[in-house]
Write an enzyme that holds these catalytic residues in place. Sequence first.
Site: not given
Ligand code: EPZ
Length: 419
Positions: A22-23, A93, A117, A122, A306, A328, A398
């Site tokens: 998916k990702n 998102r 979420c 996020r 995840d 995370i 999803r």
């Molecule tokens: C991706 O989400 C994945 N989704 C998530 O999978 C996964 O849990 C996550 O990466 C972490 O591995 C997709 O790839 C579509 P991040 P993402 O930006 O990119 C902070 C699932 O179950 N952050 O890596 O949204 C954030 O708050 C989903 O398939 C900021 O502060 O996650 C978090 O603490 C759930 N500012 C950390 O970074 C930003 O602009 C990591 O988030 C962006 C993120």
Amino acid sequence: MDTILIRGGASLKGTIPISGAKNATLPALAATLLTSEKVHLSNIPHLADVTTMLELLGQHGAALTVDEKLGVEIDNKGINNFCAPYDLVSTMRASILVMGPMLARYGQAEISMPGGCAIGSRPVNLHIQGLRAMGADISLGDGYIRAKAKRLQGAKIYLEPVTVTGTENLLMAATLADGVTILENAAREPEVVDLANMLISMGAKIQGAGSSTITIEGVEELHGTKHSIIPDRIETATFIIAAAITDGDIILTNTQAEYLAVPIENFRQVGIDISLEGEGNMRVRGNGGLKAIDIQTSPYPGFPTDIQAQMLVLNSVSDGISTVTENIFENRFMHVSELQRLGADIKIQGNSVRVRGVDKLIGAPVMATDLRASASLVLAGLAAEGETLISRVYHLDRGYERIEEKLLALGADIKRLSE
Ligand code: EPZ
């Protein structure tokens, strides 16, 4: 709303294919916006989130042809709308991933702010800061991000914390920027590497994907391509745990153990028998005597957040006391209270949980709260004595392709009840 009813106790046996990730699919679909030539993606999983992303591309003006061999052809010659509306972004998102490519190719993008979420606030500040560093004029107002740029300029961008979709958005934007972009502290996930490989096949000049520093030399335009999506490592890990906790013996095909090196090492420490059989196949046997282990989630190549919820189930039915720490997301323990309803002995302590293994879980009605939490409830139901009824399974749909059909094929007593 559908529910899933599981009668626990069956040992899973048999062979199932792992679906496309998916990702990796979501950024790959967004990347098609970078060219006006046709792009064909194969090994696409049939998931609600993928449908949402296809809908989003469709309302931007993309022509989509889905073929029965799990493929989709996208023709973006007719893109004529640059707004990603609230009703779509609020359901997924990852829609934010169209912002970088749209800005790079069309010089404009209007994206509904993705709300928080269940698992956390996020934020998308790093996406915005990175695009501003590349010269985009971005304003926020009435729930929308409005971005404009004559042509993005190469920039040096440091990402803290590591962000997967932030890295992907900026990587895509940089492919058509004027000059060189360097992403530092970039995400190293296999899905980022898969996206980079697809972009390179479209003519992008990218070095260092998979490491913490990615260098992109912008080009004038990108051409079409054919790309096959990598296997889903999170689905793979979920089925490894399913086999372990049901004393099963299953073969997973079309998967990639290298994307799960750290989790597989941890699973082997617990006592799960995992053997690699030929290209892309994995045999998993649970033979009892599981020992709970401590886990800390971290960005790739560490233990994925995840798989944290699923790991709690494994530790809950293994011997001993363990601590699982979520580094995370700030609220990714929504599944704990539901697992407690099934008899798991889990206590939340800040961003950690302490788990004491129990002899058995007892089935009960439970409610899914987010995608991976719902997967942990399915796992717990497979191991529990008696019946477990899971509500709000739209969360599950999803991210898991036909999970009840795959589990049924492995001998689980599971069925979906549609109201
Ligand atoms: C991706 O989400 C994945 N989704 C998530 O999978 C996964 O849990 C996550 O990466 C972490 O591995 C997709 O790839 C579509 P991040 P993402 O930006 O990119 C902070 C699932 O179950 N952050 O890596 O949204 C954030 O708050 C989903 O398939 C900021 O502060 O996650 C978090 O603490 C759930 N500012 C950390 O970074 C930003 O602009 C990591 O988030 C962006 C993120």
